[in-house]
Design a protein around this motif. Sequence first.
Motif, short mmCIF file in Angstrom:
data_model
loop_
_atom_site.label_atom_id
_atom_site.label_comp_id
_atom_site.label_asym_id
_atom_site.label_seq_id
_atom_site.Cartn_x
_atom_site.Cartn_y
_atom_site.Cartn_z
N SER A 63 30.33 14.99 -46.07
CA SER A 63 28.91 14.70 -46.78
C SER A 63 28.72 13.23 -46.46
O SER A 63 27.65 12.86 -46.19
CB SER A 63 28.84 15.23 -48.06
OG SER A 63 29.16 16.40 -48.23
N LYS A 72 23.50 20.92 -45.07
CA LYS A 72 23.60 21.71 -46.20
C LYS A 72 24.52 23.02 -45.86
O LYS A 72 25.50 23.47 -46.72
CB LYS A 72 22.11 22.43 -46.53
CG LYS A 72 21.28 21.16 -47.19
CD LYS A 72 20.01 21.99 -47.28
CE LYS A 72 19.01 21.00 -48.11
NZ LYS A 72 17.65 21.38 -48.26
N TYR A 108 28.24 21.96 -45.74
CA TYR A 108 28.52 21.68 -47.01
C TYR A 108 29.17 22.94 -47.70
O TYR A 108 30.28 22.98 -48.53
CB TYR A 108 27.69 21.13 -47.88
CG TYR A 108 28.11 20.64 -49.49
CD1 TYR A 108 28.71 19.52 -49.62
CD2 TYR A 108 27.72 21.40 -50.46
CE1 TYR A 108 29.33 19.32 -50.85
CE2 TYR A 108 28.06 21.42 -51.91
CZ TYR A 108 28.67 20.03 -51.89
OH TYR A 108 29.09 19.78 -53.30
N ILE A 143 24.63 17.80 -51.62
CA ILE A 143 25.79 17.60 -50.78
C ILE A 143 27.02 16.87 -51.44
O ILE A 143 27.89 16.58 -50.71
CB ILE A 143 25.67 17.26 -49.38
CG1 ILE A 143 25.09 15.81 -49.23
CG2 ILE A 143 24.60 18.46 -48.62
CD1 ILE A 143 25.12 15.39 -47.68
#
Length: 388
Positions: free
Chosen positions: A191, A230, A233, A339
């Motif tokens: 992230s 996204k 993650y 995230i």
Amino acid sequence: MNMENFTYQNPTKLVFGKDVVDQVGKESIHYGKKALILIGKGSVKSSGLYDRISTHLDAAGISYVTYEGIKSNPLYNNADEAVSLAKEFQAEMIIAVGGGSVIDSAKAVAMGYYVNHSVWDFYLHKTKPEKALPIIAVLTLAATGTEMNPFTVLQNNAEESKRGFGHELLYPKVSFLDPVLTFSVPQSYTSYGVADLIAHCLETFFGQGDAPLSDHTIASIIRLAIKYGKIVYNDPTDYDSRGNIMWLATNALNGTLALGKQNGDWACHAIEHSLSALFDIAHGAGLSIVFPAWMKYNQRYLQSRLAFLAKYVFDVNEENEALAAYEFIHKLEEFFTSIGTPIRLQEAQIDELQKDKIVDNLNRYKANGLHIKLDETAREKIVDLMYA
């Protein structure tokens, strides 16, 4: 503003895809038969990647020594130690296996090999390199873009300073980008890498110059980084998403986005460097705190630019530029939070008792932008917004 004149040349050969690291011996032999391998704190060995690379170097007839222990916020002291090892071994190239910290350190070692002073003198801009060892990069973390640019950043803990340096001699000769090598990166650092690549885009976007192609490309890179960030993650072994994040990070800082612009701004990096130097915070984590605060402080100057990003990154169709600007900042913060990257200093365990220390460091090193200038009042107010 007019589009600026430019000349573009990127000498790095980039090899992308699954298992491309198996070509490391074949590519490295063009640059000699003795290598210094530079790695971080051990994950490269525990994952089996070090042995894999060693096997291919052995097959190519390349001998090597290894310097292990590069930190995530890389230190000039370690680079100096690696220079000594490289000289003792009479290395003919450096093979950097890791993320931005390892490759940035390799660039320091490459130019330090040919001088008798500390590499830190380069970062103080006391001198420039006249030659450098060839660098081969095996990237294991998508973030900085150092695999295809001539820039390097190191830290001096004694001086509480983190500084950058760039020179055309520091482009890697060959960089290997295998998305599979990023599967094992911790969720947090994945992230932080996404935040870092977005920050590189924004630094260029808010620079001086009129370059519409760059503006639209930047918006597209940020939009895609959000999309794939996204996914990664939640599913760290999604190959296509990992691959896209890796390629986006490379393009965020390989020089193409700056074409036609006079400069980027880079104030947020200067501010974040103080956070890393003082608190050893991960670079991407620091940037996800700094950038929203900087945009909020400068919103009155940046409304039309922020409105552009709101439209092309988040599909915000708002005629009122002030509202659109607010929406972009708000939605970017929401993404960072989704995230797991911090957006306030408290989230990074930096409490308000540290405010004066931060402001003093920013003023000591005159943290500033190349386009939007910051005085002492601006620096303090931006720090306030990093807590707000």
